[in-house]
Design a protein around this motif. Structure first.
Motif, PDB file in Angstrom:
ATOM      1  N   ARG A 165       0.870  -1.166   0.000  1.00  0.00           N
ATOM      2  CA  ARG A 165       0.000   0.000   0.000  1.00  0.00           C
ATOM      3  C   ARG A 165       0.910   1.220   0.000  1.00  0.00           C
ATOM      4  N   PRO A 166       0.419   2.345  -0.508  1.00  0.00           N
ATOM      5  CA  PRO A 166       1.255   3.547  -0.502  1.00  0.00           C
ATOM      6  C   PRO A 166       1.524   4.026   0.927  1.00  0.00           C
ATOM      7  N   HIS A 167       2.764   4.396   1.183  1.00  0.00           N
ATOM      8  CA  HIS A 167       3.172   4.961   2.467  1.00  0.00           C
ATOM      9  C   HIS A 167       3.583   6.412   2.179  1.00  0.00           C
ATOM     10  N   PRO A 168       2.762   7.398   2.569  1.00  0.00           N
ATOM     11  CA  PRO A 168       3.030   8.794   2.188  1.00  0.00           C
ATOM     12  C   PRO A 168       4.432   9.290   2.545  1.00  0.00           C
ATOM     13  N   LEU A 169       4.905   9.007   3.742  1.00  0.00           N
ATOM     14  CA  LEU A 169       6.235   9.472   4.130  1.00  0.00           C
ATOM     15  C   LEU A 169       7.309   8.800   3.268  1.00  0.00           C
ATOM     16  N   GLY A 170       7.142   7.501   2.989  1.00  0.00           N
ATOM     17  CA  GLY A 170       8.080   6.794   2.121  1.00  0.00           C
ATOM     18  C   GLY A 170       8.060   7.337   0.703  1.00  0.00           C
ATOM     19  N   LEU A 171       6.869   7.676   0.198  1.00  0.00           N
ATOM     20  CA  LEU A 171       6.766   8.267  -1.140  1.00  0.00           C
ATOM     21  C   LEU A 171       7.471   9.611  -1.194  1.00  0.00           C
ATOM     22  N   LEU A 172       7.300  10.415  -0.140  1.00  0.00           N
ATOM     23  CA  LEU A 172       7.965  11.717  -0.085  1.00  0.00           C
ATOM     24  C   LEU A 172       9.483  11.553  -0.049  1.00  0.00           C
ATOM     25  N   ARG A 173       9.970  10.639   0.788  1.00  0.00           N
ATOM     26  CA  ARG A 173      11.423  10.389   0.855  1.00  0.00           C
ATOM     27  C   ARG A 173      11.962   9.944  -0.495  1.00  0.00           C
ATOM     28  N   PHE A 174      11.228   9.029  -1.153  1.00  0.00           N
ATOM     29  CA  PHE A 174      11.675   8.567  -2.465  1.00  0.00           C
ATOM     30  C   PHE A 174      11.733   9.724  -3.458  1.00  0.00           C
ATOM     31  N   ALA A 175      10.673  10.551  -3.510  1.00  0.00           N
ATOM     32  CA  ALA A 175      10.608  11.647  -4.475  1.00  0.00           C
ATOM     33  C   ALA A 175      11.728  12.659  -4.257  1.00  0.00           C
ATOM     34  N   VAL A 176      11.975  13.021  -2.989  1.00  0.00           N
ATOM     35  CA  VAL A 176      13.023  14.007  -2.693  1.00  0.00           C
ATOM     36  C   VAL A 176      14.393  13.455  -3.070  1.00  0.00           C
ATOM     37  N   ARG A 177      14.661  12.218  -2.680  1.00  0.00           N
ATOM     38  CA  ARG A 177      15.976  11.622  -2.997  1.00  0.00           C
ATOM     39  C   ARG A 177      16.141  11.419  -4.497  1.00  0.00           C
ATOM     40  N   PHE A 178      15.065  11.013  -5.192  1.00  0.00           N
ATOM     41  CA  PHE A 178      15.134  10.812  -6.632  1.00  0.00           C
ATOM     42  C   PHE A 178      15.450  12.132  -7.340  1.00  0.00           C
TER      43      PHE A 178
END
Length: 192
Positions: free
Chosen positions: A63-76
């Protein structure tokens, strides 16, 4: 009809609806016009594509994890900028012939979705490109430019594992997140 088959049927319909929505969005973006006619055309094209070219089922256990998605987007985003600068520096170094390598990276999470998303994320960063995958062993073969020695190869391999971990923490199930604790697969001598 059992409860299990009903759940599978609902999941398939959900996956088809998500695929149709993505196809319609791509259709509208390609046309660059947001009108009712373009929307209707996108729906027709999505229906035809999904009926004529059925996609294999891709299981999504997480399932989507909002904090994990944010971390991925910023690092990417940071990886894109950093790699672009590094590649520009390599391009403008006169007389320097950058070395490249094809690196084998067996992933820790045996999921087609994680394999695909990790491969896409790695390929979108300038200086690296997926040249092959082994679905059975969830292994990526990546062409990387600017690797000077074995230490650089290992650094890049660790970056791929970190990307895999960020993706799994962004959308993975608890079981998949637990698999990140596995030891990184041992590199054989012939691996690069």
């Amino acid at each position: 009809m059992t409860a299990g088959s009903s759940a599978v049927r609902r999941t398939r319909w959900r996956d088809r609806i998500v695929a149709a929505l993505v196809l319609v969005a791509v259709w509208m973006l390609l046309w660059g016009v947001f009108s009712w006619a373009t929307l209707a055309g996108g729906i027709v094209v999505a229906a035809v594509v999904l009926k004529v070219f059925p996609l294999p089922a891709v299981t999504f256990a997480g399932r989507p994890h909002p904090l994990g998605l944010l971390r991925f987007a910023v690092r990417f985003a940071g990886d894109l900028v950093r790699a672009s600068v590094q590649l520009a520096v390599l391009a403008f170094r006169l007389g320097h012939q950058p070395r490249s390598a094809i690196i084998r990276v067996p992933l820790r999470v045996p999921s087609d979705l994680v394999l695909t998303l990790t491969g896409e994320a790695v390929s979108l960063v300038p200086g690296s490109l997926i040249v092959d995958t082994d679905q059975a062993s969830t292994t990526l073969y990546i062409h990387v430019i600017g690797v000077a020695d074995r230490d650089a190869v290992e650094r890049f391999r660790r970056e791929v594992y970190a990307t895999e971990a960020r993706i799994v923490r962004a959308i993975g199930s608890e079981a998949e997140i637990g698999m990140l604790g596995r030891p990184v697969p041992v590199r054989r001598r012939e691996d690069s």
